[in-house]
Design a protein around this motif. Structure first.
Motif, mmCIF file in Angstrom:
data_model
loop_
_atom_site.group_PDB
_atom_site.id
_atom_site.type_symbol
_atom_site.label_atom_id
_atom_site.label_comp_id
_atom_site.label_asym_id
_atom_site.label_seq_id
_atom_site.Cartn_x
_atom_site.Cartn_y
_atom_site.Cartn_z
ATOM 1 N N PRO A 1 12.912 -23.235 -17.376
ATOM 2 C CA PRO A 1 12.090 -22.668 -16.294
ATOM 3 C C PRO A 1 10.580 -22.721 -16.609
ATOM 4 O O PRO A 1 10.205 -22.327 -17.592
ATOM 5 C CB PRO A 1 12.706 -21.155 -16.434
ATOM 6 C CG PRO A 1 13.148 -20.885 -17.624
ATOM 7 C CD PRO A 1 13.515 -22.286 -18.228
ATOM 8 N N GLY A 2 10.035 -22.766 -15.429
ATOM 9 C CA GLY A 2 8.505 -22.951 -15.509
ATOM 10 C C GLY A 2 8.094 -23.779 -14.478
ATOM 11 O O GLY A 2 6.863 -23.918 -14.494
ATOM 12 N N ARG A 3 9.019 -24.468 -13.650
ATOM 13 C CA ARG A 3 8.311 -25.785 -12.780
ATOM 14 C C ARG A 3 7.832 -24.948 -11.637
ATOM 15 O O ARG A 3 8.711 -23.936 -11.170
ATOM 16 C CB ARG A 3 9.572 -26.594 -12.364
ATOM 17 C CG ARG A 3 9.495 -27.755 -13.194
ATOM 18 C CD ARG A 3 10.943 -28.390 -12.481
ATOM 19 N NE ARG A 3 10.556 -28.994 -11.166
ATOM 20 C CZ ARG A 3 10.419 -30.146 -11.144
ATOM 21 N NH1 ARG A 3 10.481 -30.973 -12.147
ATOM 22 N NH2 ARG A 3 10.123 -30.673 -10.047
ATOM 23 N N LEU A 4 6.769 -25.424 -10.948
ATOM 24 C CA LEU A 4 6.337 -25.010 -9.616
ATOM 25 C C LEU A 4 7.617 -25.147 -8.718
ATOM 26 O O LEU A 4 8.120 -26.265 -8.311
ATOM 27 C CB LEU A 4 5.074 -25.474 -9.199
ATOM 28 C CG LEU A 4 4.484 -24.797 -7.858
ATOM 29 C CD1 LEU A 4 3.999 -23.393 -8.230
ATOM 30 C CD2 LEU A 4 3.502 -25.908 -7.405
ATOM 31 N N PRO A 5 7.856 -24.250 -7.879
ATOM 32 C CA PRO A 5 8.984 -24.510 -6.866
ATOM 33 C C PRO A 5 8.468 -25.372 -5.974
ATOM 34 O O PRO A 5 7.113 -25.722 -5.496
ATOM 35 C CB PRO A 5 9.477 -23.271 -6.221
ATOM 36 C CG PRO A 5 9.026 -22.210 -7.009
ATOM 37 C CD PRO A 5 7.715 -22.919 -7.787
ATOM 38 N N GLU A 6 9.446 -26.164 -5.286
ATOM 39 C CA GLU A 6 8.977 -27.106 -4.165
ATOM 40 C C GLU A 6 8.000 -26.235 -2.911
ATOM 41 O O GLU A 6 8.496 -25.187 -2.633
ATOM 42 C CB GLU A 6 10.117 -27.800 -3.329
ATOM 43 C CG GLU A 6 10.978 -28.727 -4.175
ATOM 44 C CD GLU A 6 10.018 -29.719 -4.784
ATOM 45 O OE1 GLU A 6 9.440 -30.386 -4.130
ATOM 46 O OE2 GLU A 6 9.993 -29.737 -6.206
ATOM 47 N N PRO A 7 7.188 -26.965 -2.449
ATOM 48 C CA PRO A 7 6.286 -26.291 -1.559
ATOM 49 C C PRO A 7 7.123 -25.458 -0.402
ATOM 50 O O PRO A 7 6.512 -24.534 -0.008
ATOM 51 C CB PRO A 7 5.540 -27.470 -1.010
ATOM 52 C CG PRO A 7 5.349 -28.500 -2.132
ATOM 53 C CD PRO A 7 6.465 -28.478 -2.938
ATOM 54 N N ALA A 8 8.087 -26.362 0.185
ATOM 55 C CA ALA A 8 8.756 -25.836 1.310
ATOM 56 C C ALA A 8 9.447 -24.310 0.822
ATOM 57 O O ALA A 8 9.492 -23.667 1.771
ATOM 58 C CB ALA A 8 9.880 -26.646 1.609
ATOM 59 N N ARG A 9 9.907 -24.221 -0.417
ATOM 60 C CA ARG A 9 10.306 -22.891 -0.884
ATOM 61 C C ARG A 9 9.025 -21.847 -0.966
ATOM 62 O O ARG A 9 9.281 -20.605 -0.599
ATOM 63 C CB ARG A 9 11.124 -23.019 -2.352
ATOM 64 C CG ARG A 9 11.599 -21.472 -2.453
ATOM 65 C CD ARG A 9 12.709 -21.656 -3.321
ATOM 66 N NE ARG A 9 12.628 -22.197 -4.864
ATOM 67 C CZ ARG A 9 12.413 -21.031 -5.755
ATOM 68 N NH1 ARG A 9 12.337 -19.831 -5.639
ATOM 69 N NH2 ARG A 9 12.193 -21.404 -7.036
ATOM 70 N N ILE A 10 8.015 -22.194 -1.501
ATOM 71 C CA ILE A 10 7.045 -21.254 -1.661
ATOM 72 C C ILE A 10 6.497 -20.822 -0.301
ATOM 73 O O ILE A 10 6.326 -19.780 0.066
ATOM 74 C CB ILE A 10 5.627 -22.059 -2.242
ATOM 75 C CG1 ILE A 10 6.042 -22.522 -3.790
ATOM 76 C CG2 ILE A 10 4.661 -21.071 -2.344
ATOM 77 C CD1 ILE A 10 5.047 -23.219 -4.380
ATOM 78 N N TRP A 11 6.586 -21.831 0.603
ATOM 79 C CA TRP A 11 6.025 -21.339 2.100
ATOM 80 C C TRP A 11 7.181 -20.336 2.645
ATOM 81 O O TRP A 11 6.545 -19.615 3.521
ATOM 82 C CB TRP A 11 5.585 -22.620 2.700
ATOM 83 C CG TRP A 11 5.172 -22.561 4.215
ATOM 84 C CD1 TRP A 11 5.580 -23.229 5.313
ATOM 85 C CD2 TRP A 11 4.286 -21.561 4.644
ATOM 86 N NE1 TRP A 11 4.914 -22.914 6.514
ATOM 87 C CE2 TRP A 11 4.003 -21.834 6.063
ATOM 88 C CE3 TRP A 11 3.392 -20.699 4.155
ATOM 89 C CZ2 TRP A 11 3.288 -20.910 6.958
ATOM 90 C CZ3 TRP A 11 2.577 -19.715 4.982
ATOM 91 C CH2 TRP A 11 2.366 -20.034 6.420
#
Ligand code: CTP
Length: 429
Positions: free
Chosen positions: A156-166
């Motif tokens: 755990p620690g990866r930046l989530p995909e941009p679509a999920r963040i948005w």
């Protein structure tokens, strides 16, 4: 709405460029506020070109504009991606050594932080306490993804995909109400905006299976895993988390997913029952063996001097899809929405679609994606034709083109099923 996109000093800063594009495409005004360290990963010209606005990191430029308080006060939404362990610590402590710190101290709108760091840092008691404190204060801290990190490590620690963040940021804005909420709700209804899949957990099985004959030989199939990979990419782009169960396949599992590798149908069954137990959707795109050797030799099967050859007796494998449906229908732990695949050929009496309809009814899944096979079609090819059949009686949808286009058709059908269950109050989440 007016969005401030804060960028922390981590390697995942490049993903914030894609996030910025999603925000701009949705029609929002975005001011990018990187930290000095963020600019060591992605330079100011990139942010200025993509946002169409000047980029500053300190509070001593354009002093008459008082931007150190104006930006935070005027923002409708602040999103920070990636938020490093250090940035989380400074934010929790209320420190403001730079422009981004000032924005975070003056913002009264929803604030969304998307952490990205190595697993040790994410699990460090200091970070755990900082995240808890920030959440207590109403800051929306997104759970990082699990998977490959910068070096050889993963967890755990990866930046989530941009679509999920948005998607999560728009949800946070919508929950907050006010101008930001109203605008987020409007964009959510527009194409390309938050999908009913956003924030969900989707389990996708892909690739083939291998059934052992002896310690070195197996019965397998030619599945490339391309369709399952294209599906994972489409589902990720819709803002969902993907748990990817990979049988043997010829392409790499998609980045940004939690991968469980399996080989036999039995291993696949066990992985599906555990990974999909608390998921929202299960997609069975794997090409699963229907038969396996009834006996597995414990040592390598040898040639004999009489020139003879062994007879291999087969037995049926467990039907993973049918087991998942039965588990769900019996009220057991299983994703409420289940999608099957079917490779069909027609004959003189029955079309592939008629066979598909019969299989949909027999398997009891919610959607069945029918591939017409034969003549080298589908397996390992880049182009395909799929028809998505729905158990709820919706019109079948046929799509011809790349596997990405086929995946988009499946995602659209899934979005329709999830949206109609939400509207009807049926369990969908
Ligand atoms: N499947 C499964 N477990 C099996 C076999 C298949 O979960 N042991 C799943 C596949 O992942 C796919 C669907 O069931 O989603 C395919 O159904 P299946 O009945 O095997 O169809 P075909 O492979 O098309 O074969 P047949 O028509 O001979 O039944």
């Amino acid at each position: 709405m007016e969005v401030v996109l804060g960028v922390g000093g981590g390697i995942a800063a490049y993903k914030a460029a894609l996030l910025l594009r999603l925000m701009k495409e949705a029609g929002h005004g975005v001011t990018v506020v990187p930290t000095d360290n963020a600019l060591r990963f992605v330079g100011a010209p990139t942010w200025e070109a993509l946002s169409g606005r000047p980029v500053r990191t300190d509070t001593f430029t354009d002093v008459p504009e008082v931007s150190h308080v104006r930006l935070g006060r005027e923002a409708d939404l602040v999103v920070v991606a990636p938020a490093t362990a250090d940035l989380l610590a400074r934010t929790a402590a209320g420190m403001a050594p730079d422009l981004l710190g000032n924005v975070l101290l003056t913002a009264t709108c929803p604030v969304v932080l998307a952490p990205a760091m190595h697993t040790e840092m994410w699990r460090h008691p200091a970070t755990v306490a900082n995240v808890a404190l920030l959440r207590e204060r109403g800051v929306h801290v997104i759970e990082p993804d699990s998977g490959r990190l910068t070096g050889a490590d993963s967890g755990p620690g990866r930046l989530p995909e941009p679509a999920r963040i948005w998607a999560e940021a728009q949800d946070a804005a919508a929950r907050a109400g006010g101008r930001a909420g109203r605008e987020a709700a409007v964009t959510a209804a527009e194409p390309g905006a938050a999908s009913p899949l956003a924030g969900r957990t989707v389990v996708i099985s892909a690739g083939g299976t291998r059934e052992a004959l002896d310690p070195v030989r197996f019965l397998g199939n030619r599945s490339s895993g391309k369709q399952g990979t294209a599906l994972a990419e489409a589902v990720l782009a819709a803002g969902a988390r993907v748990r990817f169960i990979a049988g043997p396949m010829s392409v790499a599992p998609p980045a940004g997913t939690e991968v469980t590798a399996v080989e036999s149908t039995q291993e696949l069954l066990e992985a599906v029952l555990s990974e999909a137990a608390d998921a929202d959707v299960l997609i069975m795109a794997a090409a699963v063996a229907d038969f396996r050797p009834a006996q597995v030799a414990t040592s390598k099967i040898k040639k004999t001097d009489d020139g003879g050859a062994p007879t291999i007796v087969l037995e049926r494998t467990p039907d993973v899809l049918a087991t998942a449906v039965q588990t769900r229908d019996a009220g057991g732990p299983m994703a409420p929405v289940i999608v099957g695949f079917a490779a069909e050929t027609g004959d003189e009496h029955t079309t592939p679609l008629e066979y598909g309809r019969a299989k949909l009814a027999r398997k009891g899944c919610d959607l069945l994606v029918v591939n017409e096979v034969g003549d080298g079609k589908v397996f390992g090819q880049d182009a395909t034709e799929v028809t998505v059949l729905s158990a709820d009686g919706a019109e079948p949808v046929t799509r011809t083109g790349s596997k990405a286009e086929a995946a988009a058709a499946v995602v659209e059908a899934l979005e329709r099923v999830l949206a109609s269950r939400e509207a009807g109050g049926a369990p969908g989440r």
